[in-house]
Design a protein around this motif. Structure first.
Motif, mmCIF file in Angstrom:
data_model
loop_
_atom_site.group_PDB
_atom_site.id
_atom_site.type_symbol
_atom_site.label_atom_id
_atom_site.label_comp_id
_atom_site.label_asym_id
_atom_site.label_seq_id
_atom_site.Cartn_x
_atom_site.Cartn_y
_atom_site.Cartn_z
ATOM 1 N N ALA A 122 0.827 -1.219 0.000
ATOM 2 C CA ALA A 122 0.000 0.000 0.000
ATOM 3 C C ALA A 122 0.853 1.257 0.000
ATOM 4 C CB ALA A 122 -0.937 0.001 1.212
ATOM 5 N N PHE A 123 2.088 1.157 0.545
ATOM 6 C CA PHE A 123 2.932 2.360 0.561
ATOM 7 C C PHE A 123 3.262 2.824 -0.855
ATOM 8 C CE2 PHE A 123 6.387 5.244 1.140
ATOM 9 C CZ PHE A 123 6.179 5.807 2.387
ATOM 10 N N ASP A 124 3.430 1.894 -1.777
ATOM 11 C CA ASP A 124 3.781 2.257 -3.149
ATOM 12 C C ASP A 124 2.636 2.938 -3.884
ATOM 13 O OD1 ASP A 124 6.404 1.431 -3.007
ATOM 14 O OD2 ASP A 124 6.014 -0.569 -3.830
ATOM 15 N N GLU A 125 1.460 2.966 -3.275
ATOM 16 C CA GLU A 125 0.330 3.669 -3.884
ATOM 17 C C GLU A 125 0.320 5.153 -3.528
ATOM 18 O OE1 GLU A 125 -3.237 1.637 -2.797
ATOM 19 O OE2 GLU A 125 -2.468 -0.335 -3.403
ATOM 20 N N LEU A 126 1.126 5.560 -2.562
ATOM 21 C CA LEU A 126 1.165 6.965 -2.166
ATOM 22 C C LEU A 126 1.818 7.814 -3.243
ATOM 23 C CD1 LEU A 126 2.216 6.616 1.591
ATOM 24 C CD2 LEU A 126 -0.097 6.673 0.619
ATOM 25 N N GLN A 127 1.283 9.002 -3.459
ATOM 26 C CA GLN A 127 1.768 9.906 -4.494
ATOM 27 C C GLN A 127 2.352 11.176 -3.865
ATOM 28 O OE1 GLN A 127 1.124 9.166 -8.205
ATOM 29 N NE2 GLN A 127 1.236 7.279 -7.008
ATOM 30 N N VAL A 128 3.189 11.859 -4.628
ATOM 31 C CA VAL A 128 3.729 13.149 -4.200
ATOM 32 C C VAL A 128 2.676 14.227 -4.464
ATOM 33 C CG1 VAL A 128 5.509 14.896 -4.547
ATOM 34 C CG2 VAL A 128 6.115 12.466 -4.601
ATOM 35 N N LEU A 129 2.332 14.974 -3.438
ATOM 36 C CA LEU A 129 1.378 16.074 -3.549
ATOM 37 C C LEU A 129 2.125 17.313 -4.039
ATOM 38 C CD1 LEU A 129 -1.470 17.308 -2.925
ATOM 39 C CD2 LEU A 129 -0.601 17.752 -0.607
ATOM 40 N N GLU A 130 1.799 17.787 -5.228
ATOM 41 C CA GLU A 130 2.476 18.955 -5.792
ATOM 42 C C GLU A 130 1.785 20.259 -5.430
ATOM 43 O OE1 GLU A 130 2.782 17.857 -10.040
ATOM 44 O OE2 GLU A 130 4.954 17.822 -9.644
ATOM 45 N N ALA A 131 0.461 20.240 -5.388
ATOM 46 C CA ALA A 131 -0.295 21.458 -5.109
ATOM 47 C C ALA A 131 -1.735 21.095 -4.785
ATOM 48 C CB ALA A 131 -0.262 22.406 -6.312
ATOM 49 N N VAL A 132 -2.424 22.022 -4.133
ATOM 50 C CA VAL A 132 -3.866 21.897 -3.929
ATOM 51 C C VAL A 132 -4.507 23.014 -4.739
ATOM 52 C CG1 VAL A 132 -5.755 21.957 -2.279
ATOM 53 C CG2 VAL A 132 -3.583 20.896 -1.638
ATOM 54 N N THR A 133 -5.239 22.658 -5.785
ATOM 55 C CA THR A 133 -5.823 23.626 -6.710
ATOM 56 C C THR A 133 -7.328 23.712 -6.507
ATOM 57 O OG1 THR A 133 -6.310 22.044 -8.480
ATOM 58 C CG2 THR A 133 -4.052 22.908 -8.352
ATOM 59 N N ALA A 134 -7.948 24.625 -7.229
ATOM 60 C CA ALA A 134 -9.404 24.754 -7.155
ATOM 61 C C ALA A 134 -10.097 23.478 -7.616
ATOM 62 C CB ALA A 134 -9.863 25.938 -8.013
ATOM 63 N N GLU A 135 -9.415 22.709 -8.464
ATOM 64 C CA GLU A 135 -9.980 21.451 -8.962
ATOM 65 C C GLU A 135 -9.657 20.276 -8.043
ATOM 66 O OE1 GLU A 135 -8.106 23.540 -11.066
ATOM 67 O OE2 GLU A 135 -10.051 24.449 -11.591
ATOM 68 N N PRO B 211 -6.506 18.297 -5.281
ATOM 69 C CA PRO B 211 -5.072 18.041 -5.167
ATOM 70 C C PRO B 211 -4.464 17.579 -6.489
ATOM 71 C CG PRO B 211 -6.285 16.997 -3.381
ATOM 72 C CD PRO B 211 -7.303 17.463 -4.371
ATOM 73 N N ARG B 212 -3.223 18.018 -6.738
ATOM 74 C CA ARG B 212 -2.491 17.571 -7.931
ATOM 75 C C ARG B 212 -1.297 16.735 -7.470
ATOM 76 N NH1 ARG B 212 -0.944 22.250 -10.160
ATOM 77 N NH2 ARG B 212 1.277 22.105 -9.619
ATOM 78 N N TYR B 213 -1.176 15.535 -8.033
ATOM 79 C CA TYR B 213 -0.154 14.583 -7.609
ATOM 80 C C TYR B 213 0.779 14.226 -8.755
ATOM 81 C CZ TYR B 213 -3.831 13.494 -4.110
ATOM 82 O OH TYR B 213 -4.798 13.549 -3.150
ATOM 83 N N ARG B 214 1.876 13.580 -8.393
ATOM 84 C CA ARG B 214 2.721 12.893 -9.366
ATOM 85 C C ARG B 214 3.290 11.640 -8.705
ATOM 86 N NH1 ARG B 214 7.981 13.330 -7.924
ATOM 87 N NH2 ARG B 214 8.682 15.233 -6.853
ATOM 88 N N LYS B 215 3.792 10.761 -9.519
ATOM 89 C CA LYS B 215 4.380 9.518 -9.010
ATOM 90 C C LYS B 215 5.746 9.821 -8.394
ATOM 91 C CE LYS B 215 5.742 4.883 -10.580
ATOM 92 N NZ LYS B 215 5.004 4.179 -9.512
ATOM 93 N N PRO B 216 6.082 9.221 -7.253
ATOM 94 C CA PRO B 216 7.416 9.442 -6.673
ATOM 95 C C PRO B 216 8.519 8.942 -7.604
ATOM 96 C CG PRO B 216 5.951 8.343 -5.112
ATOM 97 C CD PRO B 216 5.249 8.340 -6.427
ATOM 98 N N ARG B 217 9.638 9.635 -7.581
ATOM 99 C CA ARG B 217 10.777 9.248 -8.415
ATOM 100 C C ARG B 217 11.657 8.209 -7.733
ATOM 101 N NH1 ARG B 217 10.715 15.081 -8.919
ATOM 102 N NH2 ARG B 217 9.799 15.665 -10.940
ATOM 103 N N THR B 218 11.484 8.046 -6.415
ATOM 104 C CA THR B 218 12.244 7.052 -5.659
ATOM 105 C C THR B 218 11.285 6.281 -4.762
ATOM 106 O OG1 THR B 218 12.696 8.745 -3.974
ATOM 107 C CG2 THR B 218 14.411 8.353 -5.619
ATOM 108 N N ARG B 219 11.695 5.084 -4.356
ATOM 109 C CA ARG B 219 10.891 4.288 -3.437
ATOM 110 C C ARG B 219 11.389 4.512 -2.012
ATOM 111 N NH1 ARG B 219 10.552 -1.793 -4.665
ATOM 112 N NH2 ARG B 219 8.515 -1.651 -3.599
#
Length: 386
Positions: free
Chosen positions: A86-99, A101-109
């Protein structure tokens, strides 16, 4: 009356803290203790007063991981997701927008090392504005104190290993070790740590403490103290090894003495010295701690947090570590942390001593209380320093 006794008594008499329990141990056992004030309406403060430990729990959770390493179940560099997918499902939170949260995949484990050093990417809401924004914008978000399984799932604020953020990493450590071991977390802790160390007044549920449980107070800016109650969730879905424990000062000193003796307790080896060395050595892997180490955005809960101000610090597999010394105070390589209700401790291997200085009061790192803690430390080092 010793100067140490006077520091404790005067701190309480001046209303700096509602009560205090302070104790010092060397490698053999308790060498001094003193308490002042009422822990609750029924009992004076003392070594058997039970505290809501909050983040003093973290070092014990870290010890669970070190014991798993000692037994060959895992290494510092094992990816967390290899044990808990389940930890590998966590994403990097880049910003919280009006639409949203915006995420991206982590570059490292993330690895166990990242969890133990708070470099996994997860940060508590009161200390990281982006995380606070996320919590406000995400009704489904469960904070760590709710004790739900979902409350482990904080988004990452950066790629694992790239920075320091203080948060739920040790909660994942507890879940990871329980998964590897196969026993429920509370049974594992009782059988492998609490019972062998004689920590009979340490619990996962506050109801077990009875009338030994200390009251809590909120200090207002004018210095007045108001009763408050801040507890982890009772009977949670999962115990969080970042904050779940209740325990006495005497019990915690027994744990600190185990660390001071590098895994030995009263002639018995609880964990091997090589593995125990991980709790003494810097494990940050090139990450530099910020200044202050933790910045607070909720002054009623905490002031900015900077253990040993002005000294360079790193982080081991269990503690903040000082890399410089102040004359008359703890030496290089000393280890420290605390609980948010102002329960403080340090371990000084160079002097062969460890100490606790504990109350139950918000905000954390109250300046007047920290001044008394400094006075206490200087008096301890003068009396027991070698």
């Amino acid at each position: 009356m010793s100067s140490l006794d006077q520091i404790i008594d005067n701190t309480v008499e001046r209303g700096v803290a509602p009560f205090l329990v302070a104790m010092v141990t060397d490698r053999e056992g308790v060498v001094w203790e003193h308490s002042a004030g009422q822990a609750n309406a029924a009992r004076a403060a003392g070594p058997d007063t039970v505290f809501t430990l909050f983040s003093m729990t973290k070092a014990i959770g870290s010890l669970m991981a070190v014991m798993a390493i000692d037994r060959g179940l895992i290494t510092l560099d094992t990816p967390v997701g290899d044990v808990l997918p389940a930890f590998d499902e966590l994403q990097v939170l880049e910003a919280v927008t009006a639409e949203g949260p915006r995420y991206r995949k982590p570059r490292t484990r993330a690895t166990l090392r990242h969890l133990l050093t708070h470099t996994s990417g997860m940060g508590y809401e009161p200390f990281y504005p982006l995380m606070a924004e996320y919590a406000e914008a995400t009704p489904s978000h469960s904070t760590d104190v709710t004790g739900t399984h979902a409350s482990l799932n904080y988004p990452l604020l950066f790629d694992p290993g790239q920075d320091f953020a203080y948060g739920v990493s040790t909660d994942w450590v507890g879940a990871l070790v329980a998964e590897l071991d196969g026993r429920p977390m509370d049974r594992l802790l009782r059988e492998d740590i609490l019972d062998p160390l004689g920590m009979t007044n340490t619990y996962f549920e506050r109801a077990q403490a009875g009338d030994h449980l200390a009251d809590q107070a909120l200090k207002h800016p004018d210095g007045t103290l108001e009763p408050c109650q801040v507890f982890p969730a009772a009977n949670p879905e999962i115990y969080h090894m970042g904050h779940a424990l209740y325990g006495s000062a005497a019990d915690y000193l027994s744990f600190l003495r185990l660390v001071l003796n590098r895994g030995e307790h009263d002639g018995h080896t609880i964990v091997g010295s090589d593995a125990m060395g991980l709790m003494f050595e810097n494990q940050l892997g090139g990450v530099t701690l910020p200044t202050p180490v933790i910045k607070s955005y909720i002054p009623s809960m905490s002031y900015d947090i900077e253990p040993c101000p002005g000294l360079r610090k790193t982080h081991t597999a269990g503690f903040f570590r000082t890399e410089e010394a102040t004359p008359g105070m703890r030496g290089v390589g000393s280890l420290t942390w605390a609980g948010v209700l102002n329960s403080h401790y340090w371990i000084d291997p160079s002097r062969g001593i460890a100490a606790v200085f504990m109350t139950q009061m918000l905000p954390f790192c109250d300046p007047d209380l920290m001044a008394s803690l400094d006075d206490f430390e200087r008096a301890v080092c003068e009396k027991f320093g070698r």
